[in-house]
Enzyme design. Sequence first.
Site, PDB file in Angstrom:
ATOM      1  N   ASP A 170      49.280  44.384  58.210  1.00 44.70           N
ATOM      2  CA  ASP A 170      49.918  45.089  57.099  1.00 44.70           C
ATOM      3  C   ASP A 170      51.431  44.982  57.145  1.00 44.70           C
ATOM      4  O   ASP A 170      52.089  44.991  56.097  1.00 44.70           O
ATOM      5  CB  ASP A 170      49.541  46.576  57.128  1.00 44.70           C
ATOM      6  N   HIS A 184      42.305  55.343  52.946  1.00 45.69           N
ATOM      7  CA  HIS A 184      43.003  54.870  51.749  1.00 45.69           C
ATOM      8  C   HIS A 184      42.476  55.515  50.473  1.00 45.69           C
ATOM      9  O   HIS A 184      43.239  55.923  49.599  1.00 45.69           O
ATOM     10  CB  HIS A 184      42.857  53.351  51.618  1.00 45.69           C
ATOM     11  N   HIS A 223      40.704   8.900  20.618  1.00 46.25           N
ATOM     12  CA  HIS A 223      41.026   8.583  22.011  1.00 46.25           C
ATOM     13  C   HIS A 223      40.850   7.087  22.257  1.00 46.25           C
ATOM     14  O   HIS A 223      41.716   6.424  22.847  1.00 46.25           O
ATOM     15  CB  HIS A 223      40.120   9.366  22.969  1.00 46.25           C
ATOM     16  N   GLU A 256      37.726  42.070  52.833  1.00 49.04           N
ATOM     17  CA  GLU A 256      39.183  41.909  52.761  1.00 49.04           C
ATOM     18  C   GLU A 256      39.751  41.715  54.171  1.00 49.04           C
ATOM     19  O   GLU A 256      40.501  40.775  54.434  1.00 49.04           O
ATOM     20  CB  GLU A 256      39.780  43.150  52.104  1.00 49.04           C
TER      21      GLU A 256
END
Length: 436
Positions: free
Chosen positions: A364, A265, A423, A330
């Site tokens: 993939d 890659h 508040h 991953e």
Amino acid sequence: MKILRYPSAAADKKMKTIIGRDIDFRKSDVQAVTRILNDVKRNGDNALIRYCQAFDAPHMSIEALAVTPAEMTTAGKQVDRAFIRALNRAAAQIERFHRQQLPRSWIDTRRPGTLLGQMVNPVDAAGIYVPGGKGGNTPLVSSVLMGAIPAKIAGVPNVVMVTPPMPSGEVAPHLLVAAKKVGVDAVYKVGSAWAIGALAYGTQSIPKVNVIVGPGNIFVTLAKKIVAGEVGIDMIAGPSEILVVADGTADPEFIAADLLSQAEHDPLASAILVTDSAELAQLAGAAVENQLEALGRADIARQSLAAFGAIMVVENLDVAIDLANRIAPEHLELQVAEPMDVAPRIRNAGAIFLGPYTPEPVGDYVAGPNHVLPTAGTARFSSALSVDHFMKKTSLIRYSPAAFRKEAHDIICLATVEGLGAHANAIQVRLSKTKG
């Protein structure tokens, strides 16, 4: 690939290099992308056309930015049956998986006098970025499916896709056929950082969206990082990575092929084998060298393996599992005799691939789970792209007078401790007007 014993000083040094491979950007790139985004924000379509003509399609015009119905029809005639068959399988399986992720609205009235709940709604518009892939010659069809399918399942009413055009000004037909298949509402011929700017800010032609997802180069990634907050994004993705945990039963040829599938890659990609078998380590290392010879992207893979690849030999699988959780990869492959015994012990991974016939490329394309996964160790705290990225959760709260009185003094106490008198007063003013 270098074989190291883990733990050892050499292995620890290598691990620090790999784990320290964070997602970083050069100052000059940040400045350049910021200028582009500001240009698109100010000048809209005119800025898009300038960048598109300069970098992608010299003759692009504003009128041609949007893909027309006629172009979609023509694209359908340019792809073969084998592609349609593969597309249909992938789309159906990705849809089936992501439908299991749909969250639900709910209401709880178990506490007397109260109604508490959560409404779940899709965002109004989502943008899917699809990389051009070598000027359209390698259309990344899977990016269309992985981005648009969960958006559509979430119920997003307007899903648009952006992708850089080819020099001719056209979009690869496979991308258009895929976009039509999954119900993308509009496709625009624009890419890189200026496409992200168009989606984030809106232009005369391209509508502003609420969420932007999809992979891209460093300029796309950086642009998403800068506009995050203006819009939602999926994640800041870094280079791809794989870690294979294997025992002596694994096939070294399979392991080598899978390591190289990620190393090809990017020079910054990481590919690691962790095994308790010294023999397998030697065989897998040799198989990597043999397979490299036939690899078209061998130069890139060699750079990746030299810088961020390793084979780690450990004493046992317990050490391998600890190392995997430390790296938080991953993609994590478990090529061991009993992968289902190991999987429950993995805490940090984008996706886990079980057994020898589940290589990472299965995920993939066709398996079903999303392939947009956390990288660079971010699997320690983040998850894959999912239906949730396209949905918002809104809380519902209702109190009856009796339920309000029951808890009023506790609210006043906490507000007073925090020094927020208004508040406390918002409670006190109602308490003074209720009875009982």
